[in-house]
Design a protein around this motif. Structure first.
Motif, PDB file in Angstrom:
ATOM      1  N   LYS A 172       0.806  -1.217   0.000  1.00 17.33           N
ATOM      2  CA  LYS A 172       0.000   0.000   0.000  1.00 17.33           C
ATOM      3  C   LYS A 172       0.842   1.272   0.000  1.00 17.33           C
ATOM      4  CE  LYS A 172      -4.046  -2.052   2.120  1.00 17.33           C
ATOM      5  NZ  LYS A 172      -4.852  -2.192   3.325  1.00 17.33           N
ATOM      6  N   THR A 173       2.025   1.227   0.602  1.00 18.71           N
ATOM      7  CA  THR A 173       2.866   2.426   0.676  1.00 18.71           C
ATOM      8  C   THR A 173       3.284   2.934  -0.700  1.00 18.71           C
ATOM      9  OG1 THR A 173       3.647   1.758   2.851  1.00 18.71           O
ATOM     10  CG2 THR A 173       4.958   3.400   1.698  1.00 18.71           C
ATOM     11  N   ASP A 191       0.757   8.185  -5.974  1.00 15.69           N
ATOM     12  CA  ASP A 191      -0.307   9.175  -6.158  1.00 15.69           C
ATOM     13  C   ASP A 191       0.251  10.593  -6.107  1.00 15.69           C
ATOM     14  OD1 ASP A 191      -2.225   7.249  -6.453  1.00 15.69           O
ATOM     15  OD2 ASP A 191      -2.898   7.323  -4.357  1.00 15.69           O
ATOM     16  N   LYS A 192       1.391  10.764  -5.439  1.00 23.64           N
ATOM     17  CA  LYS A 192       1.992  12.086  -5.273  1.00 23.64           C
ATOM     18  C   LYS A 192       2.979  12.442  -6.377  1.00 23.64           C
ATOM     19  CE  LYS A 192       1.662  11.619  -0.310  1.00 23.64           C
ATOM     20  NZ  LYS A 192       2.326  11.573   0.968  1.00 23.64           N
ATOM     21  N   HIS A 235       1.747   2.613  -3.507  1.00 22.25           N
ATOM     22  CA  HIS A 235       0.551   3.161  -4.155  1.00 22.25           C
ATOM     23  C   HIS A 235       0.267   4.578  -3.674  1.00 22.25           C
ATOM     24  CE1 HIS A 235      -1.078  -0.101  -6.608  1.00 22.25           C
ATOM     25  NE2 HIS A 235      -0.480  -0.903  -5.750  1.00 22.25           N
ATOM     26  N   LYS A 236       0.399   4.800  -2.365  1.00 21.52           N
ATOM     27  CA  LYS A 236       0.189   6.146  -1.818  1.00 21.52           C
ATOM     28  C   LYS A 236       1.248   7.110  -2.334  1.00 21.52           C
ATOM     29  CE  LYS A 236      -1.984   4.578   2.436  1.00 21.52           C
ATOM     30  NZ  LYS A 236      -1.794   4.388   3.877  1.00 21.52           N
TER      31      LYS A 236
END
Length: 194
Positions: free
Chosen positions: A123-124, A130-131, A126-127
């Motif tokens: 998940k990290t 996004d940036k 993916h986050k």
């Protein structure tokens, strides 16, 4: 064997990996098809679409925009529970029914820790993606960071004397490095890019 999904027509099985876990096993198949086009993304790194990442221990990652990703320390959260169960296991007769039950509980807890860490590692990225579009990550040799401390010796009166090498402190640091599993972020990023 229970198929998760059927193999599509026109695909060829390239490799298969058998994964044995606590209660069940899995077979992971890699497929190839000539009909699927291969695309390569051409991204030019700029100051706006890049993000520098410095991996650490107290915080999992320090980002170039000033943000920090907290280190969840999954193994540290469950280490006392694991230690209690392992000490109980030592008092049981090896191979007995209570020993097997406790061994199964220990392996389930260890598997839970590994899966929660894997979920965080997935998940990290993916986050972070996004940036930005491009990561700049330091090239670390994780193998060297988790090695044992070298032996320190000195010669006194013609005899070889072992000096304290700080292995106790190094083992705690090594446990934190391996608990953070910094090397898995690269794999999570590869999955994220597909």
């Amino acid at each position: 064997m229970v198929f998760h999904r059927p193999i599509p027509k026109g695909f060829k099985v390239k490799t298969g990996t058998v994964i044995a876990e606590t209660e069940v096993g899995y077979i992971s198949l890699t497929l190839e098809a000539q009909t699927v086009p291969v695309t390569v993304a051409e991204i030019q790194p700029t100051a706006e679409n890049c993000l520098g990442i410095d991996l650490g221990i107290t915080n999992y990652a320090y980002l170039s925009n000033g943000e920090q990703v907290e280190n969840p320390r999954f193994l540290r959260q469950y280490s006392q529970k694991l230690a209690r169960r392992r000490s109980k296991l030592a008092s049981r007769v090896k191979g007995s029914k209570p020993w097997k039950i406790l061994k199964g509980k220990i392996s389930k807890l260890a598997q839970f820790v590994a899966r929660t860490r894997w979920d965080f590692q997935f998940k990290t990225p993916h986050k972070l993606f996004d940036k930005c579009d491009v990561w700049m990550v330091e090239d670390l040799s994780l193998k060297n960071r988790s090695k044992r401390a070298p032996v320190k010796t000195d010669i006194e009166d013609g005899n070889l004397v072992d000096l304290p090498k700080g292995q106790a402190a190094k083992s705690g640091l090594t446990k934190s490095i391996l608990d953070a599993a910094s090397g898995s972020i690269y794999y999570g990023a590869q999955i994220c890019c597909w």
